[in-house]
Design a protein around this motif. Structure first.
Motif, mmCIF file in Angstrom:
data_model
loop_
_atom_site.group_PDB
_atom_site.id
_atom_site.type_symbol
_atom_site.label_atom_id
_atom_site.label_comp_id
_atom_site.label_asym_id
_atom_site.label_seq_id
_atom_site.Cartn_x
_atom_site.Cartn_y
_atom_site.Cartn_z
ATOM 1 N N ARG A 65 9.179 -7.224 13.675
ATOM 2 C CA ARG A 65 8.977 -8.573 14.207
ATOM 3 C C ARG A 65 8.675 -9.507 13.045
ATOM 4 O O ARG A 65 8.190 -9.076 12.005
ATOM 5 C CB ARG A 65 7.820 -8.596 15.204
ATOM 6 C CG ARG A 65 8.138 -7.778 16.442
ATOM 7 C CD ARG A 65 7.385 -8.132 17.671
ATOM 8 N NE ARG A 65 7.411 -9.531 17.997
ATOM 9 C CZ ARG A 65 6.402 -10.135 18.630
ATOM 10 N NH1 ARG A 65 5.330 -9.475 18.974
ATOM 11 N NH2 ARG A 65 6.469 -11.403 18.920
ATOM 12 N N THR A 66 8.934 -10.798 13.271
ATOM 13 C CA THR A 66 8.723 -11.800 12.234
ATOM 14 C C THR A 66 7.743 -12.857 12.719
ATOM 15 O O THR A 66 7.829 -13.326 13.853
ATOM 16 C CB THR A 66 10.053 -12.462 11.835
ATOM 17 O OG1 THR A 66 10.929 -11.443 11.339
ATOM 18 C CG2 THR A 66 9.852 -13.517 10.766
ATOM 19 N N LEU A 67 6.834 -13.230 11.836
ATOM 20 C CA LEU A 67 5.874 -14.302 12.070
ATOM 21 C C LEU A 67 6.136 -15.384 11.030
ATOM 22 O O LEU A 67 6.163 -15.095 9.828
ATOM 23 C CB LEU A 67 4.443 -13.776 11.933
ATOM 24 C CG LEU A 67 3.308 -14.799 12.062
ATOM 25 C CD1 LEU A 67 3.258 -15.356 13.483
ATOM 26 C CD2 LEU A 67 1.984 -14.160 11.705
ATOM 27 N N THR A 68 6.353 -16.610 11.484
ATOM 28 C CA THR A 68 6.538 -17.739 10.582
ATOM 29 C C THR A 68 5.264 -18.565 10.593
ATOM 30 O O THR A 68 4.743 -18.896 11.658
ATOM 31 C CB THR A 68 7.728 -18.608 11.020
ATOM 32 O OG1 THR A 68 8.901 -17.798 11.048
ATOM 33 C CG2 THR A 68 7.938 -19.776 10.058
ATOM 34 N N VAL A 69 4.767 -18.886 9.402
ATOM 35 C CA VAL A 69 3.521 -19.635 9.252
ATOM 36 C C VAL A 69 3.823 -20.900 8.450
ATOM 37 O O VAL A 69 4.490 -20.837 7.418
ATOM 38 C CB VAL A 69 2.461 -18.789 8.511
ATOM 39 C CG1 VAL A 69 1.201 -19.589 8.286
ATOM 40 C CG2 VAL A 69 2.167 -17.514 9.275
ATOM 41 N N PRO A 101 11.994 -29.685 15.785
ATOM 42 C CA PRO A 101 11.894 -28.602 14.802
ATOM 43 C C PRO A 101 10.451 -28.129 14.606
ATOM 44 O O PRO A 101 9.507 -28.887 14.775
ATOM 45 C CB PRO A 101 12.450 -29.216 13.519
ATOM 46 C CG PRO A 101 12.262 -30.687 13.693
ATOM 47 C CD PRO A 101 12.362 -30.958 15.174
ATOM 48 N N PHE A 102 10.342 -26.850 14.288
ATOM 49 C CA PHE A 102 9.028 -26.263 13.992
ATOM 50 C C PHE A 102 8.670 -26.574 12.555
ATOM 51 O O PHE A 102 9.514 -26.482 11.680
ATOM 52 C CB PHE A 102 9.085 -24.742 14.202
ATOM 53 C CG PHE A 102 7.820 -24.028 13.813
ATOM 54 C CD1 PHE A 102 6.742 -24.003 14.673
ATOM 55 C CD2 PHE A 102 7.709 -23.395 12.580
ATOM 56 C CE1 PHE A 102 5.571 -23.348 14.322
ATOM 57 C CE2 PHE A 102 6.550 -22.742 12.227
ATOM 58 C CZ PHE A 102 5.477 -22.710 13.102
ATOM 59 N N PRO A 103 7.459 -26.929 12.243
ATOM 60 C CA PRO A 103 6.322 -27.211 13.115
ATOM 61 C C PRO A 103 6.260 -28.686 13.465
ATOM 62 O O PRO A 103 6.538 -29.543 12.642
ATOM 63 C CB PRO A 103 5.136 -26.819 12.251
ATOM 64 C CG PRO A 103 5.577 -27.140 10.856
ATOM 65 C CD PRO A 103 7.057 -26.888 10.833
ATOM 66 N N SER A 104 5.869 -28.960 14.686
ATOM 67 C CA SER A 104 5.677 -30.352 15.095
ATOM 68 C C SER A 104 4.195 -30.663 15.274
ATOM 69 O O SER A 104 3.801 -31.819 15.264
ATOM 70 C CB SER A 104 6.425 -30.623 16.396
ATOM 71 O OG SER A 104 5.948 -29.774 17.427
ATOM 72 N N THR A 105 3.380 -29.619 15.431
ATOM 73 C CA THR A 105 1.942 -29.776 15.649
ATOM 74 C C THR A 105 1.205 -28.734 14.826
ATOM 75 O O THR A 105 1.659 -27.593 14.709
ATOM 76 C CB THR A 105 1.598 -29.578 17.146
ATOM 77 O OG1 THR A 105 2.405 -30.440 17.914
ATOM 78 C CG2 THR A 105 0.144 -29.858 17.417
ATOM 79 N N TYR A 106 0.071 -29.138 14.266
ATOM 80 C CA TYR A 106 -0.767 -28.232 13.483
ATOM 81 C C TYR A 106 -2.156 -28.161 14.118
ATOM 82 O O TYR A 106 -2.536 -29.031 14.891
ATOM 83 C CB TYR A 106 -0.937 -28.733 12.046
ATOM 84 C CG TYR A 106 0.324 -28.697 11.227
ATOM 85 C CD1 TYR A 106 0.655 -27.571 10.494
ATOM 86 C CD2 TYR A 106 1.167 -29.801 11.184
ATOM 87 C CE1 TYR A 106 1.806 -27.544 9.730
ATOM 88 C CE2 TYR A 106 2.321 -29.770 10.427
ATOM 89 C CZ TYR A 106 2.634 -28.645 9.704
ATOM 90 O OH TYR A 106 3.769 -28.612 8.955
ATOM 91 N N ALA A 123 9.629 -14.057 18.902
ATOM 92 C CA ALA A 123 9.753 -14.086 20.364
ATOM 93 C C ALA A 123 9.505 -15.489 20.926
ATOM 94 O O ALA A 123 9.503 -15.684 22.140
ATOM 95 C CB ALA A 123 8.783 -13.087 20.992
ATOM 96 N N GLY A 124 9.242 -16.463 20.054
ATOM 97 C CA GLY A 124 9.036 -17.834 20.492
ATOM 98 C C GLY A 124 7.599 -18.193 20.819
ATOM 99 O O GLY A 124 7.320 -19.305 21.254
ATOM 100 N N GLU A 125 6.661 -17.260 20.611
ATOM 101 C CA GLU A 125 5.250 -17.560 20.834
ATOM 102 C C GLU A 125 4.778 -18.482 19.717
ATOM 103 O O GLU A 125 5.066 -18.237 18.544
ATOM 104 C CB GLU A 125 4.429 -16.272 20.828
ATOM 105 C CG GLU A 125 4.887 -15.266 21.872
ATOM 106 C CD GLU A 125 4.521 -13.841 21.485
ATOM 107 O OE1 GLU A 125 4.482 -13.530 20.268
ATOM 108 O OE2 GLU A 125 4.294 -13.047 22.404
ATOM 109 N N VAL A 126 4.061 -19.551 20.077
ATOM 110 C CA VAL A 126 3.594 -20.515 19.082
ATOM 111 C C VAL A 126 2.096 -20.763 19.249
ATOM 112 O O VAL A 126 1.555 -20.660 20.338
ATOM 113 C CB VAL A 126 4.350 -21.858 19.169
ATOM 114 C CG1 VAL A 126 5.790 -21.705 18.740
ATOM 115 C CG2 VAL A 126 4.255 -22.462 20.558
ATOM 116 N N ASP A 127 1.446 -21.058 18.148
ATOM 117 C CA ASP A 127 0.029 -21.422 18.147
ATOM 118 C C ASP A 127 -0.168 -22.396 17.002
ATOM 119 O O ASP A 127 0.096 -22.045 15.855
ATOM 120 C CB ASP A 127 -0.850 -20.191 17.946
ATOM 121 C CG ASP A 127 -2.329 -20.477 18.165
ATOM 122 O OD1 ASP A 127 -2.653 -21.570 18.674
ATOM 123 O OD2 ASP A 127 -3.152 -19.615 17.822
ATOM 124 N N PRO A 128 -0.556 -23.622 17.260
ATOM 125 C CA PRO A 128 -0.854 -24.263 18.536
ATOM 126 C C PRO A 128 0.445 -24.598 19.275
ATOM 127 O O PRO A 128 1.531 -24.531 18.697
ATOM 128 C CB PRO A 128 -1.591 -25.530 18.123
ATOM 129 C CG PRO A 128 -0.981 -25.890 16.811
ATOM 130 C CD PRO A 128 -0.711 -24.569 16.139
#
Length: 193
Positions: A93-97, A70-75, A59-64
């Motif tokens: 649903r899918t979670l990318t880590v 491109p993802f990831p740009s920040t950790y 859904a586009g929710e990101v943390d941090p």
């Protein structure tokens, strides 16, 4: 002179014996405390392993929070990120880590889901390690009855590319609860070779 008196010669002899015993004991103690061992080809190194994490949902929710690009740009530190995903019955649903370390490390991921065993939920896991070019399936399906479970996400390798993992949680429409939550915990151990 009575039989209980000591002569000067006897006193000097006794003092000499005591000095000799003291020297031998001191030399033995010194040898014990200054023992030296050497080995070739090995390295002893003290360092700090830093595990950084970034998460993104379908859904586009990101943390941090991420910057453009491109993802990831920040950790962020692994302990400060909320790696969870809630899915309602009849959906997936899918979670990318993304995991990044400051040195070569073995990484792992513990997948948990409270009360998921009765729901028939499944989790598909796809993973790209630091040496692979594309995502490869490392555990085709995790049944909810097998939770919690730990996944090995990669052996020692380069640290300039993140380890990417996608977890797709599917809950059947006839699940006895309205929603299920999958949570993750990350592990990292410095490589020994």
């Amino acid at each position: 002179m009575t039989g209980e008196e000591l002569s000067r010669r006897q006193l000097l002899g006794a003092a000499g014996v005591l000095c000799t015993v003291g020297l031998v004991g001191g030399a033995g103690t010194h040898a014990l405390l200054t023992d030296d061992e050497s080995f070739e080809g090995n390295l002893i190194q003290a360092s700090e392993l830093d595990l950084q994490v970034a998460c993104r949902t379908d859904a586009g929710e990101v943390d941090p929070p991420q910057t453009d690009g491109p993802f990831p740009s920040t950790y962020a530190d692994a302990g400060t990120v909320d790696p969870s995903l809630t899915v309602t019955a009849g959906t997936e649903r899918t979670l990318t880590v993304a995991l990044q370390t400051n040195m070569a490390a073995e990484t792992g991921l513990e997948v948990r889901g409270d009360a998921m065993a009765e729901t028939g939920a499944t989790i598909e896991v796809r993973h790209r390690g630091p040496k692979a070019d594309g995502l490869e399936t490392i555990a085709k399906q995790l049944e909810a009855t097998a939770l919690p479970t730990t996944l090995d996400l990669g052996r020692c390798g380069p640290t300039d590319r993140p380890r990417m993992t996608e977890l797709t949680l599917s809950v059947p429409p006839d699940a006895p609860t309205d929603s299920q939550t999958m949570t993750l915990e990350f592990t990292a151990r410095q490589c020994t070779d």
